[in-house]
Design a protein around this motif. Sequence first.
Motif, PDB file in Angstrom:
ATOM      1  N   LEU A 200       0.847  -1.204   0.000  1.00 11.85           N
ATOM      2  CA  LEU A 200       0.000   0.000   0.000  1.00 11.85           C
ATOM      3  C   LEU A 200       0.884   1.256   0.000  1.00 11.85           C
TER       4      LEU A 200
ATOM      5  N   LEU B 250     -10.601  -0.345   0.180  1.00  8.00           N
ATOM      6  CA  LEU B 250      -9.625  -1.336  -0.274  1.00  8.00           C
ATOM      7  C   LEU B 250     -10.221  -2.732  -0.137  1.00  8.00           C
TER       8      LEU B 250
ATOM      9  N   PRO C  22      -4.530  -4.508  -1.218  1.00 11.46           N
ATOM     10  CA  PRO C  22      -3.146  -4.861  -1.540  1.00 11.46           C
ATOM     11  C   PRO C  22      -2.829  -6.340  -1.277  1.00 11.46           C
TER      12      PRO C  22
END
Length: 273
Positions: free
Chosen positions: A144, A201, A241
């Motif tokens: 990230l 995310l 991620p």
Amino acid sequence: MTFESPPTIQQLLAFYLEAGVDCALADEPLNRLADPDPVPAASPIASAKPPIPGAPMPTARADKTLPPEAVILSAREAARTAPSLEVLRALLESFEGCALKSTATRLVFADGNPQARIMFVGEAPGREEDLEGLPFVGRSGKLLDRMLAAIGLDRSNAYIANVIPWRPPGNRTPTPQETQICLPFIQRQIELVDPDVLVTLGNPSTQALLGKREGIMKTRGKWFDYDTGTRVIRALATFHPAYLLRSPSYKRMAWQDLRAIAKALERQSASSS
Ligand code: URA
């Protein structure tokens, strides 16, 4: 697990590891199945001192003895009363309504700049985050950081948090109930940070915050409106991620999302100058 003779330490450790138990929670064992105190202590959230002098006292009661709906309601009530991030953090520190707190090492509240114009929200802390008390410091956090750097961001100009602020044991997926209990706190955190751009995310964060039912393959790269109740914030969903570490071929799409984020920030700067 069946053993004819008592298991060795190695066998026991292997059994625990397989079950997702990969760290000790305390130096002394604690029998969590033993009868609870006959006279339960007052709910910490009700009995806590004002978290910050002068801050309003939360009135909600929340402990594990309440039915889930009541805990969710009291979480909403408590989060709503927080006038600042400091108070919100203190409220979470004293909140006893989420069982994840009792297995986590510590609260993982947030990292980065609360004045940032952009906020990233992940799912829940993992092992490294649980040990350090900061979000995204493990392997996926390193990625990230590289993703942020690619568009000129770092933790001094971005703010990072999770939907769930305590590590689920063995990194298991949080239950829908745990997510519902923690949701009011992250929603209030977003409202208090008040970024111009919100980035979710991965799937769990996108579904929890943006109310999307489709998977991340459908939602990623799209802009949504996130309504805090006082303002509508532009929100973009992208890959987590950790997912990119497992499936690097999606990094190309993640890069497109990052460019869209950079453009949105540029546009915002241009229109406000
Ligand atoms: N994954 C998340 O969703 N959050 C973290 O903080 C770390 C890993």
